[in-house]
Design a protein around this motif. Structure first.
Motif, PDB file in Angstrom:
ATOM      1  N   LEU A   1       0.819  -1.206   0.000  1.00 27.28           N
ATOM      2  CA  LEU A   1       0.000   0.000   0.000  1.00 27.28           C
ATOM      3  C   LEU A   1       0.855   1.259   0.000  1.00 27.28           C
ATOM      4  O   LEU A   1       0.514   2.262  -0.622  1.00 27.28           O
ATOM      5  N   VAL A   2       1.990   1.207   0.690  1.00 26.44           N
ATOM      6  CA  VAL A   2       2.877   2.374   0.702  1.00 26.44           C
ATOM      7  C   VAL A   2       3.400   2.662  -0.692  1.00 26.44           C
ATOM      8  O   VAL A   2       3.427   3.798  -1.156  1.00 26.44           O
ATOM      9  N   SER A   3       3.828   1.572  -1.398  1.00 25.25           N
ATOM     10  CA  SER A   3       4.330   1.777  -2.758  1.00 25.25           C
ATOM     11  C   SER A   3       3.232   2.282  -3.684  1.00 25.25           C
ATOM     12  O   SER A   3       3.444   3.165  -4.518  1.00 25.25           O
ATOM     13  N   GLN A   4       1.998   1.738  -3.529  1.00 28.12           N
ATOM     14  CA  GLN A   4       0.891   2.215  -4.361  1.00 28.12           C
ATOM     15  C   GLN A   4       0.548   3.665  -4.059  1.00 28.12           C
ATOM     16  O   GLN A   4       0.286   4.462  -4.956  1.00 28.12           O
ATOM     17  N   ALA A   5       0.591   4.023  -2.782  1.00 31.12           N
ATOM     18  CA  ALA A   5       0.289   5.403  -2.409  1.00 31.12           C
ATOM     19  C   ALA A   5       1.334   6.360  -2.960  1.00 31.12           C
ATOM     20  O   ALA A   5       1.013   7.458  -3.440  1.00 31.12           O
ATOM     21  N   GLU A   6       2.590   5.954  -2.934  1.00 33.96           N
ATOM     22  CA  GLU A   6       3.636   6.809  -3.487  1.00 33.96           C
ATOM     23  C   GLU A   6       3.466   6.978  -4.992  1.00 33.96           C
ATOM     24  O   GLU A   6       3.639   8.068  -5.525  1.00 33.96           O
ATOM     25  N   ALA A   7       3.107   5.849  -5.687  1.00 31.52           N
ATOM     26  CA  ALA A   7       2.900   5.944  -7.126  1.00 31.52           C
ATOM     27  C   ALA A   7       1.730   6.875  -7.451  1.00 31.52           C
ATOM     28  O   ALA A   7       1.789   7.692  -8.373  1.00 31.52           O
TER      29      ALA A   7
ATOM     30  N   LYS B   1       0.663   9.297  -5.617  1.00 27.76           N
ATOM     31  CA  LYS B   1       1.065  10.662  -5.300  1.00 27.76           C
ATOM     32  C   LYS B   1       1.872  11.273  -6.441  1.00 27.76           C
ATOM     33  O   LYS B   1       1.672  12.427  -6.820  1.00 27.76           O
ATOM     34  N   GLU B   2       2.810  10.481  -7.007  1.00 26.48           N
ATOM     35  CA  GLU B   2       3.597  10.984  -8.136  1.00 26.48           C
ATOM     36  C   GLU B   2       2.700  11.269  -9.337  1.00 26.48           C
ATOM     37  O   GLU B   2       2.860  12.285 -10.021  1.00 26.48           O
ATOM     38  N   GLU B   3       1.751  10.354  -9.595  1.00 27.52           N
ATOM     39  CA  GLU B   3       0.834  10.576 -10.718  1.00 27.52           C
ATOM     40  C   GLU B   3      -0.015  11.821 -10.477  1.00 27.52           C
ATOM     41  O   GLU B   3      -0.284  12.596 -11.395  1.00 27.52           O
ATOM     42  N   ASN B   4      -0.419  12.027  -9.237  1.00 25.15           N
ATOM     43  CA  ASN B   4      -1.205  13.205  -8.886  1.00 25.15           C
ATOM     44  C   ASN B   4      -0.422  14.485  -9.151  1.00 25.15           C
ATOM     45  O   ASN B   4      -0.930  15.451  -9.721  1.00 25.15           O
ATOM     46  N   ASP B   5       0.859  14.480  -8.746  1.00 28.35           N
ATOM     47  CA  ASP B   5       1.694  15.668  -8.981  1.00 28.35           C
ATOM     48  C   ASP B   5       1.874  15.936 -10.476  1.00 28.35           C
ATOM     49  O   ASP B   5       1.790  17.093 -10.939  1.00 28.35           O
ATOM     50  N   SER B   6       2.123  14.857 -11.263  1.00 27.62           N
ATOM     51  CA  SER B   6       2.326  15.063 -12.704  1.00 27.62           C
ATOM     52  C   SER B   6       1.058  15.584 -13.374  1.00 27.62           C
ATOM     53  O   SER B   6       1.098  16.452 -14.258  1.00 27.62           O
ATOM     54  N   LEU B   7      -0.096  15.075 -12.928  1.00 22.71           N
ATOM     55  CA  LEU B   7      -1.354  15.561 -13.505  1.00 22.71           C
ATOM     56  C   LEU B   7      -1.586  17.035 -13.163  1.00 22.71           C
ATOM     57  O   LEU B   7      -2.105  17.807 -13.995  1.00 22.71           O
ATOM     58  N   ARG B   8      -1.219  17.429 -11.973  1.00 24.73           N
ATOM     59  CA  ARG B   8      -1.364  18.849 -11.615  1.00 24.73           C
ATOM     60  C   ARG B   8      -0.483  19.739 -12.488  1.00 24.73           C
ATOM     61  O   ARG B   8      -0.894  20.804 -12.936  1.00 24.73           O
ATOM     62  N   TRP B   9       0.749  19.273 -12.749  1.00 22.93           N
ATOM     63  CA  TRP B   9       1.625  20.061 -13.606  1.00 22.93           C
ATOM     64  C   TRP B   9       1.074  20.174 -15.027  1.00 22.93           C
ATOM     65  O   TRP B   9       1.093  21.229 -15.638  1.00 22.93           O
ATOM     66  N   GLN B  10       0.559  19.028 -15.535  1.00 24.18           N
ATOM     67  CA  GLN B  10      -0.035  19.079 -16.876  1.00 24.18           C
ATOM     68  C   GLN B  10      -1.247  20.009 -16.901  1.00 24.18           C
ATOM     69  O   GLN B  10      -1.473  20.751 -17.863  1.00 24.18           O
ATOM     70  N   LEU B  11      -2.026  19.966 -15.836  1.00 20.71           N
ATOM     71  CA  LEU B  11      -3.205  20.824 -15.775  1.00 20.71           C
ATOM     72  C   LEU B  11      -2.807  22.305 -15.759  1.00 20.71           C
ATOM     73  O   LEU B  11      -3.420  23.136 -16.456  1.00 20.71           O
ATOM     74  N   ASP B  12      -1.781  22.617 -14.997  1.00 24.31           N
ATOM     75  CA  ASP B  12      -1.295  24.002 -15.004  1.00 24.31           C
ATOM     76  C   ASP B  12      -0.789  24.423 -16.388  1.00 24.31           C
ATOM     77  O   ASP B  12      -1.013  25.565 -16.829  1.00 24.31           O
ATOM     78  N   ALA B  13      -0.130  23.483 -17.079  1.00 27.10           N
ATOM     79  CA  ALA B  13       0.373  23.797 -18.419  1.00 27.10           C
ATOM     80  C   ALA B  13      -0.784  24.079 -19.372  1.00 27.10           C
ATOM     81  O   ALA B  13      -0.744  25.031 -20.178  1.00 27.10           O
TER      82      ALA B  13
ATOM     83  N   LYS C   1      -6.722   8.815  -1.526  1.00 31.88           N
ATOM     84  CA  LYS C   1      -7.324   8.875  -0.195  1.00 31.88           C
ATOM     85  C   LYS C   1      -7.714   7.487   0.308  1.00 31.88           C
ATOM     86  O   LYS C   1      -7.534   7.156   1.489  1.00 31.88           O
ATOM     87  N   LYS C   2      -8.248   6.653  -0.605  1.00 32.48           N
ATOM     88  CA  LYS C   2      -8.617   5.302  -0.204  1.00 32.48           C
ATOM     89  C   LYS C   2      -7.387   4.508   0.249  1.00 32.48           C
ATOM     90  O   LYS C   2      -7.412   3.804   1.255  1.00 32.48           O
ATOM     91  N   LYS C   3      -6.303   4.637  -0.525  1.00 30.63           N
ATOM     92  CA  LYS C   3      -5.087   3.913  -0.167  1.00 30.63           C
ATOM     93  C   LYS C   3      -4.528   4.400   1.170  1.00 30.63           C
ATOM     94  O   LYS C   3      -4.031   3.606   1.986  1.00 30.63           O
ATOM     95  N   GLU C   4      -4.607   5.682   1.398  1.00 31.95           N
ATOM     96  CA  GLU C   4      -4.142   6.220   2.678  1.00 31.95           C
ATOM     97  C   GLU C   4      -4.972   5.667   3.840  1.00 31.95           C
ATOM     98  O   GLU C   4      -4.431   5.309   4.898  1.00 31.95           O
ATOM     99  N   ALA C   5      -6.298   5.589   3.626  1.00 34.10           N
ATOM    100  CA  ALA C   5      -7.164   5.043   4.676  1.00 34.10           C
ATOM    101  C   ALA C   5      -6.839   3.575   4.943  1.00 34.10           C
ATOM    102  O   ALA C   5      -6.761   3.132   6.101  1.00 34.10           O
ATOM    103  N   GLU C   6      -6.635   2.786   3.862  1.00 29.99           N
ATOM    104  CA  GLU C   6      -6.281   1.383   4.051  1.00 29.99           C
ATOM    105  C   GLU C   6      -4.940   1.240   4.757  1.00 29.99           C
ATOM    106  O   GLU C   6      -4.748   0.344   5.582  1.00 29.99           O
ATOM    107  N   LEU C   7      -4.010   2.120   4.411  1.00 26.29           N
ATOM    108  CA  LEU C   7      -2.699   2.076   5.045  1.00 26.29           C
ATOM    109  C   LEU C   7      -2.796   2.364   6.550  1.00 26.29           C
ATOM    110  O   LEU C   7      -2.138   1.725   7.379  1.00 26.29           O
ATOM    111  N   GLU C   8      -3.619   3.324   6.921  1.00 28.49           N
ATOM    112  CA  GLU C   8      -3.815   3.630   8.335  1.00 28.49           C
ATOM    113  C   GLU C   8      -4.442   2.449   9.074  1.00 28.49           C
ATOM    114  O   GLU C   8      -4.063   2.122  10.208  1.00 28.49           O
ATOM    115  N   LYS C   9      -5.400   1.775   8.400  1.00 29.25           N
ATOM    116  CA  LYS C   9      -6.012   0.600   9.020  1.00 29.25           C
ATOM    117  C   LYS C   9      -4.978  -0.491   9.269  1.00 29.25           C
ATOM    118  O   LYS C   9      -4.938  -1.119  10.333  1.00 29.25           O
TER     119      LYS C   9
END
Length: 243
Positions: free
Chosen positions: A40-46, A48-60, A109-117
């Motif tokens: 779950l940690v690796s999935q959450a990190e992936a 997060k990276e995809e989220n950041d890249s999408l934000r950059w593309q959206l700003d562009a 958010k779902k992955k973060e919740a599962e990770l906390e559980k």
């Protein structure tokens, strides 16, 4: 609030299951939780990276749309079909990116919740393991103390020079024999007497046994020259005062 209620229900079910689990099952559950947590940690990190890249593309895309609007306002070409078509395509792409970004954020958010559980479950399993280890150590200490209290005589016998009941019998017979021979007797004479009782008795074993009991038997040299002889005597009455 619904998610918290659902988490509480899941935690209650897991507590009931963990109460029925054995030590081995708890350890296997701990290893499974650790594996799921790392995944779950690796999935959450992936995500997060995809989220950041999408934000950059959206700003562009947003910057490009703003530039096109500025160019359109400067040239006063509102009826230019190419720019209008390009603007519509950019707007559609922008909407698609926004929707995809929302989906990624929800998954994150779902992955973060599962990770906390999983972290909470892992902590509970570790606490249960610690409690079980403490109980096992207490039980082992109680067993050891019970054994010490039940078998004190056995420990005394193991630490004494007499190692078996047979040796104790030999000591008693030899003491009786030497008691009626106050001037002592040779080892051959003692063993010849013992052979009448048991042919399997070894002379070296008898001599070794008597040598270990220094407060019960003592060896003296008697005679002169060719008549020199080693004799064993019973000294238990004097040795009793020394022990």
């Amino acid at each position: 609030e619904i998610r918290n209620i659902h988490n509480d229900e899941l935690m209650g079910i897991r507590r009931e299951e963990e109460m029925e689990m054995s030590d081995d099952e708890i350890e296997e559950t701990t290893e499974t939780k650790e594996t799921e947590e790392s995944a779950l940690v690796s999935q959450a990190e992936a995500l997060k990276e995809e989220n950041d890249s999408l934000r950059w593309q959206l700003d562009a895309y947003r910057n490009e749309v703003e530039l096109l609007k500025q160019e359109q306002g400067k040239a006063h070409r509102e009826d230019d079909p190419n720019k209008e078509q390009q603007l519509k395509l950019l707007q559609q792409a922008l909407q698609g990116m926004q929707q995809h970004l929302l989906k990624v954020q929800e998954e994150y958010k779902k992955k973060e919740a599962e990770l906390e559980k999983l972290k909470d479950d892992k902590l509970q399993v570790e606490k249960m393991l610690e409690n079980l280890k403490e109980k096992e150590s207490c039980a082992s200490r109680l067993c050891a103390s019970n054994q010490d209290s039940e078998y004190p005589l056995e420990k005394t016998m193991n630490s004494s020079p007499i190692k078996s009941e047979r040796e104790a019998l030999l000591v008693g017979i030899i003491s009786t024999f030497l008691h009626v021979h106050p001037f002592g007797a040779s080892i051959e004479y003692i063993c010849s007497y013992l052979h009448r009782l048991d042919n399997k008795i070894c002379t070296s074993d008898v001599e070794c046994l008597m040598g270990r009991l220094q407060h019960t038997f003592k060896q003296e040299m008697t005679g002169v020259g060719a008549s020199l002889e080693k004799r064993w005597k019973f000294c238990g009455f004097e040795g009793l005062k020394l022990t």
